[in-house]
Design a protein around this motif. Sequence first.
Motif, PDB file in Angstrom:
ATOM      1  N   ARG A   4       4.942  -5.015  -0.681  1.00 35.50           N
ATOM      2  CA  ARG A   4       5.249  -6.067   0.293  1.00 35.50           C
ATOM      3  C   ARG A   4       5.149  -7.464  -0.341  1.00 35.50           C
ATOM      4  NH1 ARG A   4       3.806  -4.765   5.953  1.00 35.50           N
ATOM      5  NH2 ARG A   4       1.876  -3.923   5.097  1.00 35.50           N
TER       6      ARG A   4
ATOM      7  N   SER B  69       6.442   0.606  -2.577  1.00 40.28           N
ATOM      8  CA  SER B  69       5.491   1.087  -1.573  1.00 40.28           C
ATOM      9  C   SER B  69       6.248   1.337  -0.275  1.00 40.28           C
ATOM     10  CB  SER B  69       4.400   0.038  -1.329  1.00 40.28           C
ATOM     11  OG  SER B  69       4.967  -1.058  -0.633  1.00 40.28           O
ATOM     12  N   ARG B  70       5.581   2.015   0.630  1.00 36.78           N
ATOM     13  CA  ARG B  70       6.235   2.277   1.914  1.00 36.78           C
ATOM     14  C   ARG B  70       6.465   0.976   2.691  1.00 36.78           C
ATOM     15  NH1 ARG B  70       4.477   6.810   6.282  1.00 36.78           N
ATOM     16  NH2 ARG B  70       4.995   5.664   8.160  1.00 36.78           N
TER      17      ARG B  70
ATOM     18  N   LYS C 158       8.086  -9.819  -1.149  1.00 35.06           N
ATOM     19  CA  LYS C 158       8.589 -10.713  -0.069  1.00 35.06           C
ATOM     20  C   LYS C 158       9.976 -10.373   0.468  1.00 35.06           C
ATOM     21  CE  LYS C 158       5.172 -13.959  -0.340  1.00 35.06           C
ATOM     22  NZ  LYS C 158       4.104 -13.063  -0.782  1.00 35.06           N
TER      23      LYS C 158
ATOM     24  N   GLN D 217      -2.636   6.090   0.750  1.00 34.49           N
ATOM     25  CA  GLN D 217      -1.375   6.844   0.848  1.00 34.49           C
ATOM     26  C   GLN D 217      -0.455   6.498  -0.322  1.00 34.49           C
ATOM     27  OE1 GLN D 217      -2.550   4.885   3.324  1.00 34.49           O
ATOM     28  NE2 GLN D 217      -2.919   6.184   5.108  1.00 34.49           N
ATOM     29  N   HIS D 218      -0.563   5.291  -0.847  1.00 32.84           N
ATOM     30  CA  HIS D 218       0.240   4.943  -2.029  1.00 32.84           C
ATOM     31  C   HIS D 218      -0.372   5.602  -3.280  1.00 32.84           C
ATOM     32  CE1 HIS D 218       3.222   2.753  -4.316  1.00 32.84           C
ATOM     33  NE2 HIS D 218       2.281   2.578  -5.223  1.00 32.84           N
TER      34      HIS D 218
ATOM     35  N   LEU E 281       2.687 -12.814  -8.798  1.00 39.61           N
ATOM     36  CA  LEU E 281       3.711 -11.994  -9.468  1.00 39.61           C
ATOM     37  C   LEU E 281       4.946 -12.808  -9.832  1.00 39.61           C
ATOM     38  CD1 LEU E 281       6.379 -10.883  -7.573  1.00 39.61           C
ATOM     39  CD2 LEU E 281       4.488  -9.940  -6.294  1.00 39.61           C
TER      40      LEU E 281
ATOM     41  N   ASN F  38      -1.632  -8.392  -9.002  1.00 41.58           N
ATOM     42  CA  ASN F  38      -1.874  -8.732  -7.608  1.00 41.58           C
ATOM     43  C   ASN F  38      -2.639 -10.050  -7.572  1.00 41.58           C
ATOM     44  OD1 ASN F  38      -2.908  -8.721  -4.832  1.00 41.58           O
ATOM     45  ND2 ASN F  38      -2.175  -6.601  -4.810  1.00 41.58           N
ATOM     46  N   LYS F  39      -2.327 -10.891  -6.602  1.00 38.24           N
ATOM     47  CA  LYS F  39      -3.008 -12.189  -6.571  1.00 38.24           C
ATOM     48  C   LYS F  39      -4.386 -12.097  -5.908  1.00 38.24           C
ATOM     49  CE  LYS F  39      -0.853 -13.948  -2.363  1.00 38.24           C
ATOM     50  NZ  LYS F  39       0.014 -14.913  -1.746  1.00 38.24           N
TER      51      LYS F  39
ATOM     52  N   SER G 226      -1.014  -3.311  -2.609  1.00 40.02           N
ATOM     53  CA  SER G 226      -2.466  -3.424  -2.372  1.00 40.02           C
ATOM     54  C   SER G 226      -3.225  -2.205  -2.879  1.00 40.02           C
ATOM     55  CB  SER G 226      -2.737  -3.629  -0.882  1.00 40.02           C
ATOM     56  OG  SER G 226      -2.231  -2.538  -0.136  1.00 40.02           O
TER      57      SER G 226
ATOM     58  N   GLY H 182       2.429  -6.426  -6.681  1.00 32.68           N
ATOM     59  CA  GLY H 182       2.342  -6.839  -5.271  1.00 32.68           C
ATOM     60  C   GLY H 182       2.118  -5.664  -4.345  1.00 32.68           C
TER      61      GLY H 182
ATOM     62  N   GLN I  56      10.524   5.312  -2.480  1.00 28.08           N
ATOM     63  CA  GLN I  56       9.125   5.275  -2.024  1.00 28.08           C
ATOM     64  C   GLN I  56       8.218   6.222  -2.804  1.00 28.08           C
ATOM     65  OE1 GLN I  56       8.470   5.478   2.253  1.00 28.08           O
ATOM     66  NE2 GLN I  56       6.556   6.576   1.892  1.00 28.08           N
ATOM     67  N   ILE I  57       7.093   5.652  -3.257  1.00 24.91           N
ATOM     68  CA  ILE I  57       6.067   6.425  -3.961  1.00 24.91           C
ATOM     69  C   ILE I  57       4.898   6.614  -3.013  1.00 24.91           C
ATOM     70  CG2 ILE I  57       4.513   6.452  -5.981  1.00 24.91           C
ATOM     71  CD1 ILE I  57       7.472   6.295  -6.728  1.00 24.91           C
ATOM     72  N   GLY I  58       4.368   7.825  -2.943  1.00 27.62           N
ATOM     73  CA  GLY I  58       3.165   8.009  -2.126  1.00 27.62           C
ATOM     74  C   GLY I  58       3.151   9.313  -1.382  1.00 27.62           C
ATOM     75  N   GLN I  59       2.190   9.404  -0.502  1.00 28.21           N
ATOM     76  CA  GLN I  59       1.947  10.636   0.260  1.00 28.21           C
ATOM     77  C   GLN I  59       3.205  11.108   0.970  1.00 28.21           C
ATOM     78  OE1 GLN I  59      -1.119  10.018   3.190  1.00 28.21           O
ATOM     79  NE2 GLN I  59      -0.734  11.995   4.148  1.00 28.21           N
ATOM     80  N   THR I  60       3.938  10.161   1.557  1.00 32.45           N
ATOM     81  CA  THR I  60       5.157  10.549   2.273  1.00 32.45           C
ATOM     82  C   THR I  60       6.410  10.176   1.471  1.00 32.45           C
ATOM     83  OG1 THR I  60       4.757   8.536   3.558  1.00 32.45           O
ATOM     84  CG2 THR I  60       4.291  10.613   4.645  1.00 32.45           C
TER      85      THR I  60
HETATM   86  C1  LIG Z   1       0.705   8.741   7.403  1.00 34.22           C
HETATM   87  C2  LIG Z   1       0.954   7.604   6.469  1.00 34.22           C
HETATM   88  C3  LIG Z   1       1.693   7.840   5.328  1.00 34.22           C
HETATM   89  C4  LIG Z   1       1.935   6.796   4.426  1.00 34.22           C
HETATM   90  N1  LIG Z   1       2.648   7.058   3.286  1.00 34.22           N
HETATM   91  C5  LIG Z   1       2.808   6.076   2.383  1.00 34.22           C
HETATM   92  C6  LIG Z   1       3.480   6.315   1.158  1.00 34.22           C
HETATM   93  O1  LIG Z   1       3.998   7.417   0.883  1.00 34.22           O
HETATM   94  N2  LIG Z   1       3.567   5.296   0.274  1.00 34.22           N
HETATM   95  C7  LIG Z   1       3.042   4.046   0.506  1.00 34.22           C
HETATM   96  O2  LIG Z   1       3.170   3.180  -0.362  1.00 34.22           O
HETATM   97  N3  LIG Z   1       2.416   3.806   1.661  1.00 34.22           N
HETATM   98  C8  LIG Z   1       2.296   4.756   2.609  1.00 34.22           C
HETATM   99  N4  LIG Z   1       1.691   4.466   3.794  1.00 34.22           N
HETATM  100  C9  LIG Z   1       1.389   3.057   4.098  1.00 34.22           C
HETATM  101  C10 LIG Z   1       0.110   2.548   3.468  1.00 34.22           C
HETATM  102  O3  LIG Z   1      -0.983   2.809   4.313  1.00 34.22           O
HETATM  103  C11 LIG Z   1       0.194   1.023   3.244  1.00 34.22           C
HETATM  104  O4  LIG Z   1       0.480   0.399   4.472  1.00 34.22           O
HETATM  105  C12 LIG Z   1       1.256   0.606   2.232  1.00 34.22           C
HETATM  106  O5  LIG Z   1       1.118   1.353   1.052  1.00 34.22           O
HETATM  107  C13 LIG Z   1       1.083  -0.882   1.922  1.00 34.22           C
HETATM  108  O6  LIG Z   1       2.100  -1.291   1.062  1.00 34.22           O
HETATM  109  P1  LIG Z   1       1.897  -2.565   0.140  1.00 34.22           P
HETATM  110  O7  LIG Z   1       0.734  -2.353  -0.753  1.00 34.22           O
HETATM  111  O8  LIG Z   1       3.207  -2.894  -0.464  1.00 34.22           O
HETATM  112  O9  LIG Z   1       1.631  -3.721   1.212  1.00 34.22           O
HETATM  113  P2  LIG Z   1       0.289  -4.555   1.514  1.00 34.22           P
HETATM  114  O10 LIG Z   1      -0.836  -3.630   1.818  1.00 34.22           O
HETATM  115  O11 LIG Z   1       0.701  -5.539   2.531  1.00 34.22           O
HETATM  116  O12 LIG Z   1      -0.028  -5.246   0.138  1.00 34.22           O
HETATM  117  C14 LIG Z   1       0.748  -6.258  -0.428  1.00 34.22           C
HETATM  118  C15 LIG Z   1      -0.031  -6.765  -1.628  1.00 34.22           C
HETATM  119  O13 LIG Z   1       0.747  -7.744  -2.285  1.00 34.22           O
HETATM  120  C16 LIG Z   1      -0.127  -8.749  -2.779  1.00 34.22           C
HETATM  121  N5  LIG Z   1       0.664  -9.966  -2.946  1.00 34.22           N
HETATM  122  C17 LIG Z   1       1.282 -10.696  -1.991  1.00 34.22           C
HETATM  123  N6  LIG Z   1       1.949 -11.736  -2.555  1.00 34.22           N
HETATM  124  C18 LIG Z   1       1.725 -11.666  -3.891  1.00 34.22           C
HETATM  125  C19 LIG Z   1       2.120 -12.463  -4.992  1.00 34.22           C
HETATM  126  N7  LIG Z   1       2.908 -13.555  -4.839  1.00 34.22           N
HETATM  127  N8  LIG Z   1       1.701 -12.100  -6.225  1.00 34.22           N
HETATM  128  C20 LIG Z   1       0.898 -11.017  -6.398  1.00 34.22           C
HETATM  129  N9  LIG Z   1       0.480 -10.241  -5.379  1.00 34.22           N
HETATM  130  C21 LIG Z   1       0.895 -10.551  -4.147  1.00 34.22           C
HETATM  131  C22 LIG Z   1      -1.198  -8.875  -1.714  1.00 34.22           C
HETATM  132  O14 LIG Z   1      -2.393  -9.421  -2.252  1.00 34.22           O
HETATM  133  C23 LIG Z   1      -1.355  -7.431  -1.254  1.00 34.22           C
HETATM  134  O15 LIG Z   1      -2.414  -6.781  -1.963  1.00 34.22           O
HETATM  135  C24 LIG Z   1       1.442   5.488   4.700  1.00 34.22           C
HETATM  136  C25 LIG Z   1       0.692   5.266   5.864  1.00 34.22           C
HETATM  137  C26 LIG Z   1       0.461   6.292   6.730  1.00 34.22           C
HETATM  138  C27 LIG Z   1      -0.364   6.030   7.960  1.00 34.22           C
END
Ligand SMILES: Cc1cc2nc3c(=O)[nH]c(=O)nc-3n(C[C@H](O)[C@H](O)[C@H](O)COP(=O)(O)OP(=O)(O)OC[C@H]3O[C@@H](n4cnc5c(N)ncnc54)[C@H](O)[C@@H]3O)c2cc1C
Length: 331
Positions: free
Chosen positions: A224, A249-250, A227, A286-287, A320, A301-302, A282, A280, A263-267
Amino acid sequence: MQAALRTSVRIPQAVGRRLQSTLVIAEHDNNKLTPITLNALTAAKKLGGDVSCLVAGTNCGSVVSELSKAAGISKILVADSEVLLGFLPERLAPLVTATHNQFKFTHIVAGATAQGKSLLPRVAAKLDVSPISDIVEVKSPDTFVRTIYAGNALMTLKSKDPVKVITVRGTSFEAAEVEGGSAAQEDVALGDLPTDLSQFIGQELSKSDRPELTAAKTVISGGRGMKNGENFQLLYTLADKMNAAVGASRAAVDAGYVPNDMQIGQTGKIIAPDLYIAVGISGAIQHLAGMKDSKTIVAINKDPEAPIFQVADLGLVADLFKAVPEMIEKV
Ligand SMILES: Cc1cc2nc3c(=O)[nH]c(=O)nc-3n(C[C@H](O)[C@H](O)[C@H](O)COP(=O)(O)OP(=O)(O)OC[C@H]3O[C@@H](n4cnc5c(N)ncnc54)[C@H](O)[C@@H]3O)c2cc1C
């Protein structure tokens, strides 16, 4: 008086016990084998006994030739028909059960991919046995290890079912070598496959010159924090310089930045490349379930508190949008 003669016949234990015979379902696109078939083949060989493979498809002769070179396969069963266009599970499942009824396998094995996950539970239901999903280890012909709670715990299970219907996690078994073999081929009867339950209309496949995500040695994934979808161009540029695949990520997929086959992860997809770079992301469990077996994990990650740093071999606390362009310059 002559003593009565007592004859006793000792039956060796092995006689009477059914020998193992495993059917591996080959996954392919009618031209080439999907790499996970070779991981499933290794798992099948660990079960012991005879290993046969089923190649079902439409004009899939080149897959049969490719697979017949793999060592340790006694027979390749071939079902080549227009009816199997699109690999619809509604048609493949009765084919697999009919093949099983003919040959009486002790194990039926496929890769834990979208196709395997769609097919084998149907086969297990038809055979009235429990499917054994996503195994990571074969302890013995009836005892297997699989992960539970999104990879946070390992479960060892013993199956008493007469046929074990198993999907295999590709990253947990080495790929079998495609050389030294000369398996015999045999056509299997198609029988009456149900053609009214579903129909194959077409498919749109994303084309990429980059390595396939599950086979790539290096994977760069965005979360995420990227952006938007346009910013993924940064990762594509870096990936092209490093001969890497790009994942996500999801959250990035759900936000529409990239298609869901990334998508990489559990699902999503479960991968174990030599190098995984999380940008970027977290590091939600699940990831991590999809990438924590990677040999080296790098995280950008920041947020220094981001959980991804707990599994990272190398962590960079940075923005990033500064760090990735610098990497592109230097690689
Ligand atoms: C049943 C179930 C199954 C799931 N299956 C999966 C799956 O297969 N794969 C998966 O990935 N998720 C899965 N999820 C979702 C998972 O729980 C998380 O919500 C998801 O992985 C979060 O994605 P993210 O890390 O991209 O987003 P966030 O958790 O929002 O993290 C974004 C990160 O980016 C960083 N960031 C932001 N801006 C910058 C910047 N400018 N520079 C550096 N860092 C920055 C932030 O510090 C933050 O750590 C599942 C959830 C459920 C409930």
